[in-house]
Design a protein around this motif. Structure first.
Motif, PDB file in Angstrom:
ATOM      1  N   LYS A   1      63.328  85.485  16.060  1.00  0.00           N
ATOM      2  CA  LYS A   1      63.875  86.766  16.509  1.00  0.00           C
ATOM      3  C   LYS A   1      64.400  86.642  17.937  1.00  0.00           C
ATOM      4  N   ASP A   2      65.610  87.195  18.183  1.00  0.00           N
ATOM      5  CA  ASP A   2      66.265  87.191  19.497  1.00  0.00           C
ATOM      6  C   ASP A   2      66.691  85.783  19.931  1.00  0.00           C
ATOM      7  N   TRP A   3      66.715  84.817  19.003  1.00  0.00           N
ATOM      8  CA  TRP A   3      67.239  83.501  19.367  1.00  0.00           C
ATOM      9  C   TRP A   3      68.763  83.560  19.339  1.00  0.00           C
ATOM     10  N   PRO A   4      69.456  82.796  20.186  1.00  0.00           N
ATOM     11  CA  PRO A   4      70.931  82.891  20.294  1.00  0.00           C
ATOM     12  C   PRO A   4      71.658  82.152  19.172  1.00  0.00           C
ATOM     13  N   PHE A   5      71.277  82.419  17.909  1.00  0.00           N
ATOM     14  CA  PHE A   5      71.945  81.799  16.764  1.00  0.00           C
ATOM     15  C   PHE A   5      72.168  82.880  15.705  1.00  0.00           C
ATOM     16  N   LYS A   6      73.278  82.773  14.969  1.00  0.00           N
ATOM     17  CA  LYS A   6      73.593  83.808  13.993  1.00  0.00           C
ATOM     18  C   LYS A   6      72.818  83.640  12.697  1.00  0.00           C
ATOM     19  N   ASP A   7      72.444  82.377  12.356  1.00  0.00           N
ATOM     20  CA  ASP A   7      71.676  82.166  11.130  1.00  0.00           C
ATOM     21  C   ASP A   7      70.951  80.826  11.224  1.00  0.00           C
ATOM     22  N   HIS A   8      70.209  80.517  10.144  1.00  0.00           N
ATOM     23  CA  HIS A   8      69.449  79.272  10.120  1.00  0.00           C
ATOM     24  C   HIS A   8      70.340  78.039  10.075  1.00  0.00           C
ATOM     25  N   VAL A   9      71.501  78.170   9.483  1.00  0.00           N
ATOM     26  CA  VAL A   9      72.405  77.025   9.403  1.00  0.00           C
ATOM     27  C   VAL A   9      72.823  76.577  10.794  1.00  0.00           C
ATOM     28  N   GLU A  10      73.264  77.537  11.602  1.00  0.00           N
ATOM     29  CA  GLU A  10      73.658  77.192  12.970  1.00  0.00           C
ATOM     30  C   GLU A  10      72.464  76.697  13.772  1.00  0.00           C
ATOM     31  N   LEU A  11      71.303  77.351  13.578  1.00  0.00           N
ATOM     32  CA  LEU A  11      70.102  76.981  14.333  1.00  0.00           C
ATOM     33  C   LEU A  11      69.736  75.518  14.106  1.00  0.00           C
ATOM     34  N   PHE A  12      69.599  75.109  12.833  1.00  0.00           N
ATOM     35  CA  PHE A  12      69.114  73.766  12.547  1.00  0.00           C
ATOM     36  C   PHE A  12      70.228  72.723  12.536  1.00  0.00           C
ATOM     37  N   ASN A  13      71.469  73.133  12.831  1.00  0.00           N
ATOM     38  CA  ASN A  13      72.515  72.168  13.122  1.00  0.00           C
ATOM     39  C   ASN A  13      72.485  71.742  14.580  1.00  0.00           C
TER      40      ASN A  13
END
Length: 410
Positions: free
Chosen positions: A339-351
């Motif tokens: 929550k409140d992390w600067p990523f739009k979804d899990h795909v962007e996060l774990f890329n």
């Protein structure tokens, strides 16, 4: 009869009380008399022959503790029987064994022992042989005197050792022919110097990275009023458009909740030493306030260049420019963690950040059901086999270093 055989005979018969010391001699009842310092045929494991005085005192006091026996014997200036010789010697003297490897059946000759019945036997001889017996006795006395003089003059220990051929001793074991260990010393010294140089360089690199971070903070946030006057927005901007790692020490995020296996409390032992320690155990061991940030390194590595990583468990405390330095995260398996992390979804996060999920190998599949839908590496460890933790830690480092290399080149 030699002193050792006489002592064994009296011990088996239970007549030790008849062995009496008179001045410098031991009298075995009315049978034999031997000097107290006469060497027996029983050899100690240290190489010397025990004296009759030593054996008589031991056999009369073998029932007491060895430490008390040594204390009492030394108080009387009597040489002691060593601890390793106690049981074999006792078994031989009491008749439990018929012989022993420690017995040397060529003991030094002793003066003619005292035999009171000799005079009685002489009186019973025929009168016609009196003169002949007197001549024999005189010759025997002369021979005994010569033997006694030889006994006093000859050092039998020196004679025995002169023909001995020692195979090894504690000094010979350390000697190696045609071997030089100086090169080993030089090599170990060089390795120690290299280790100290690397540690010094790592400390220097850490200070440089810290100074760069502090300089970035001062340039970005230190003069807010100047930014407003120049027309710039004083609110920091995100730096996540690029794929490369930001300048400074890389960051690894761990959950702050205790439901996960890896937390800020036990992450250092796991990543540096390859040992998993439960969080509740580490909390009890730690003294002082809860750590905000921990630095870890891959210690069990042959690489000369070792990168330091910051470990944090409060993503909300990260500044926008700090997110460029985040390279890995231990996931809890819950959506609210991001929550409140600067990523739009899990795909962007774990890329942009490599994810790890720690679990016990015998946990149910349902516990990792959500995590399997993400691009996360699952690492399993045993609940009890701590020697397997090192392999799990190495798997983490291998995957992290490969991800960092690919992200740096992107």
């Amino acid at each position: 009869m030699d002193p050792l055989s006489a002592l064994r005979d009296y011990t088996i018969r239970g007549d030790l009380d008849k062995i009496v010391r008179v001045n410098d001699d031991f009298r075995f009842g009315s049978d034999y008399t031997f000097p107290c310092n006469a060497q027996t045929a029983y050899r100690a494991k240290q190489g010397n022959l025990y004296t009759l005085e030593t054996l008589v005192y031991y056999i009369k006091n073998h029932h007491i503790k060895h430490t008390d026996y040594m204390h009492d014997a030394r108080a009387l200036c009597i040489p002691v029987v060593t601890f390793t010789d106690r049981k074999p010697l006792l078994d031989y003297l009491t008749g439990k064994v018929a012989s022993s490897d420690s017995i040397v059946w060529n003991p030094p000759k002793f003066p003619e022992e005292y035999r009171p019945e000799a005079s009685v036997d002489a009186d019973n001889n025929n009168g016609n042989n009196n003169s002949k017996n007197m001549d024999v006795d005189d010759a025997r006395d002369d021979k005994s005197g010569v033997l006694q003089n030889e006994t006093e003059q000859i050092d039998y220990i020196s004679v025995i050792r002169s023909v001995e051929k020692p195979l090894k001793d504690r000094e010979a074991v350390l000697e190696c022919k045609n071997r030089d260990f100086y090169s080993v010393l030089v090599a170990s010294t060089k390795r120690e110097e290299e280790r100290q140089r690397i540690e010094s360089q790592q400390r220097k690199d850490g200070l440089v990275a810290k100074s760069r971070l502090m300089g970035a903070d001062e340039r970005g946030l230190g003069l807010g009023y100047g930014d407003e006057m120049m027309g710039f927005d004083s609110k920091p901007k995100m730096h996540l458009k690029g794929g490369k790692i930001g300048e400074g020490v890389p960051i690894i995020l761990v959950p702050s909740a205790f439901q996960t296996l890896i937390t800020i409390y036990n992450v250092k032992e796991f990543l540096e030493d390859g040992v998993f320690v439960p969080t509740d155990v580490k909390v009890k061991q730690m003294k002082g306030a809860r750590p905000e940030c921990i630095t870890v390194q891959k210690k069990f590595s042959r690489d000369r260049v070792v990168t330091a990583y910051e470990v944090r468990d409060k993503p909300s405390a990260l500044k926008p420019e700090d997110w460029d330095r985040v390279v890995a995260v231990f996931v809890l398996g819950k959506e609210w963690q991001f929550k409140d992390w600067p990523f739009k979804d899990h795909v962007e996060l774990f890329n942009k950040i490599i994810g790890f999920y720690m679990r016990f190998e015998d946990d149910s599949v349902e516990s990792a059901k959500t995590v399997k839908q993400w691009n996360v590496k699952i690492i399993s460890i045993s609940k009890n086999k701590r020697h397997q933790d090192r392999a799990a830690a190495l798997e983490f480092w291998d995957r992290l270093e490969g991800f960092v290399r690919s992200r740096s080149h992107s």
